[in-house]
Structure formats: C-alpha cells, structure tokens
Design an enzyme around this catalytic site. Structure first.
Site, mmCIF file in Angstrom:
data_model
loop_
_atom_site.group_PDB
_atom_site.id
_atom_site.type_symbol
_atom_site.label_atom_id
_atom_site.label_comp_id
_atom_site.label_asym_id
_atom_site.label_seq_id
_atom_site.Cartn_x
_atom_site.Cartn_y
_atom_site.Cartn_z
ATOM 1 C CE LYS A 1 49.289 47.595 79.647
ATOM 2 N NZ LYS A 1 48.161 48.506 79.976
ATOM 3 C CD GLU B 1 44.454 51.706 81.024
ATOM 4 O OE1 GLU B 1 43.408 52.405 81.065
ATOM 5 O OE2 GLU B 1 44.603 50.680 81.718
ATOM 6 C CD GLU C 1 41.508 45.307 78.260
ATOM 7 O OE1 GLU C 1 42.591 45.870 78.495
ATOM 8 O OE2 GLU C 1 40.789 44.775 79.133
HETATM 9 O O1 KIV Z 1 46.750 45.423 83.604
HETATM 10 C C1 KIV Z 1 46.798 44.508 82.781
HETATM 11 O O2 KIV Z 1 46.963 43.328 83.103
HETATM 12 C C2 KIV Z 1 46.644 44.873 81.376
HETATM 13 C C3 KIV Z 1 46.444 43.774 80.392
HETATM 14 C C4 KIV Z 1 45.104 43.197 80.523
HETATM 15 C C5 KIV Z 1 46.721 44.206 79.010
HETATM 16 O O3 KIV Z 1 46.645 46.021 81.064
#
Ligand code: KIV
Length: 262
Positions: free
Chosen positions: A110, A112, A179
């Site tokens: 993941k 950003e 978010e």
């Molecule tokens: O780092 C994390 O835990 C996250 C979540 C809050 C989506 O990015």
C-alpha cells in the site's frame, strides 16, 4: 484471501474487513477471529514505536514486522505499507522497495497518494506487484495538512480526490483506502470506481473498513480520533492486571503453593 477474491467482494457486495497487525501473536488472533485481510501499517511508528507520526518509519522496520506477520498468517491477505520516502522519489525506488515487501512475505503493498504516484503504481502493477492506494488524510502528509484533519470537504478538493481515485484505478491499483473524508464523498468514490474502497473515518458506504488494531482493542489512547470505536478496553484490563500482580507480590500472596514446585 487472494487479490482476486478481495476484488470479487465488491462485485458480490460483501464487506471487506481489514485490521492492522505488527506481530505473529496478534496475526494468529486476527485469523482465529476470521479477519481475512491484514495490513502491516506504518502506523506501527505511532502505536508500537511511540513516535508522534509515521514519518520516521524505515523500510527495515516495515520489513521486520512484515516478516513476523507474513510468517504467522495462514489464510489472510497480507499487505505491507510502504513507508515515507520508499516510493516517492523514483519508479526504481518504488519497484525495488515493493519487491522487498513481497520477498518478506507480503502479497501486496500500500502507498499514499493519487496522481502524484500514478507512475510508480503503474510500474509496480505492470510487473505483477499488487498495489493498494490510500487517499484523503494520508498520514505521511501530516505536515502539509497542518495536523490530522478531515480532507475533501471543499468541492475542489473533493473533485481532486475523486480524480485521484480514478487515476489509481487506471494505474492498476486493486483497492483504495479512504481515510478521514466526508461520508458522502466516500460514497461517490465507491460508486464511481470498480475497485474496492476501504474506509477509515470515511463513513458507512465504503466496500470495506479498516482499523488500527490497538485502537480497536482500546490499547492505544494517546489520541483517539472520532472515527475510532474501541471494541474492548485492553489498556484498562492490562493496568488492572499489572496493579494486582504488583500488590500480590508485595503482600506475599503470589506465588502461592499452587504456583510453586516441591
Ligand atoms: O498505517 C496504517 O495503519 C494505515 C491504516 C490506518 C489504513 O495506513
């Protein structure tokens, strides 16, 4: 859970449940509870390392925790969160670092951002690395936002976020975390992209939800955002247990005969 099954959930209107984890013990507990998707979040910088934000988390930190989680997970989809500066500078950095997450046992990564990281997302998905996007209040941009503030309230920002979601979809992302954005905006994004949206502070209309494990369990209470619902109060339980242990040792009640060898 595979990426294909994850995406099928949206088509079949089945909610996706995502929880963060950072170690083997909780990974096993999550799986016993039926949690099928685990995010090794860079939130570990705050809830495990005790920092004010996620910016100091390194690739080494993330790979260590990803190995612990991936080593314990038997069924769950494990997603590794790419830390600050591990993907922003170049496609090469992004590819190399994403590859290290997969070598550590994650099935996906993941990151950003939207249009600003579309090249990196396309490069990664192009060589077979599944990527999840993250839009809205992206914690790695906390200084640009001047704090942890709800994003996308003004119409131009909302339209930009919707566009970012479409750009991520076109770049091949398999899902998007939304978010701290208005529920109405999250609903529109969810309706307008074909990939699952996972909300955290984004209202009830997303295809799934994610929470930070220690928030969910009531273990971390330094800062509790409005969107957090503690489903347990483990900090209070831990305090009570530790105080009783201290008291019983002081009073000579522990260890008793039943905890002693003869
Ligand atoms: O780092 C994390 O835990 C996250 C979540 C809050 C989506 O990015």
């Amino acid at each position: 859970m595979t990426i294909t099954e994850f995406q099928r959930h949206k088509r079949e209107k089945k909610k996706l449940i995502v929880v963060t984890a950072y170690d083997a013990l909780f990974t096993r507990i999550l799986e016993q509870a039926g949690i099928e998707t685990i995010l090794v979040g860079d939130s570990l910088g705050v809830v495990v390392q005790g920092k004010a934000n996620t910016l100091s988390v390194t690739m080494e930190d993330m790979l260590y925790h990803t190995k612990l989680v991936a080593g314990a997970a038997q069924r769950a989809l494990v997603i590794g969160d790419m830390p600050f500066m591990s993907y922003q500078i170049s496609r090469e950095d992004a590819l190399r670092n994403a590859g290290r997450f997969l070598q550590a046992g994650a099935q996906a990564v993941k990151l950003e951002g939207g249009a600003a990281v579309a090249d990196q997302v396309a490069a990664m998905t192009g060589i077979g690395i599944p990527v999840m996007g993250h839009l809205g209040m992206t914690p790695q941009s906390v200084h640009r936002y001047g704090g942890y503030k709800v994003q996308g309230k003004e119409s131009d920002r909302a339209l930009a976020l919707l566009n970012d979601a479409k750009v991520l979809e076109a770049a091949g992302a398999f899902g998007i975390v939304l978010e701290a954005i208005p529920a109405e905006l999250a609903k529109t994004v969810t309706e307008q992209v074909s990939i699952p949206t996972i909300g955290i502070g984004a209202g009830p209309h997303c295809d799934g939800q994610v929470l930070v494990l220690y928030d969910l369990l009531g273990l971390f209470d330094d800062f509790v955002p409005k969107f957090v619902k503690p489903y347990a109060h483990l900090k209070a339980d831990a305090l009570q247990a530790l105080r009783r242990y201290k008291e019983e040792v002081e009073q000579g009640k522990f260890p008793s005969d039943s905890e002693s060898y003869h």
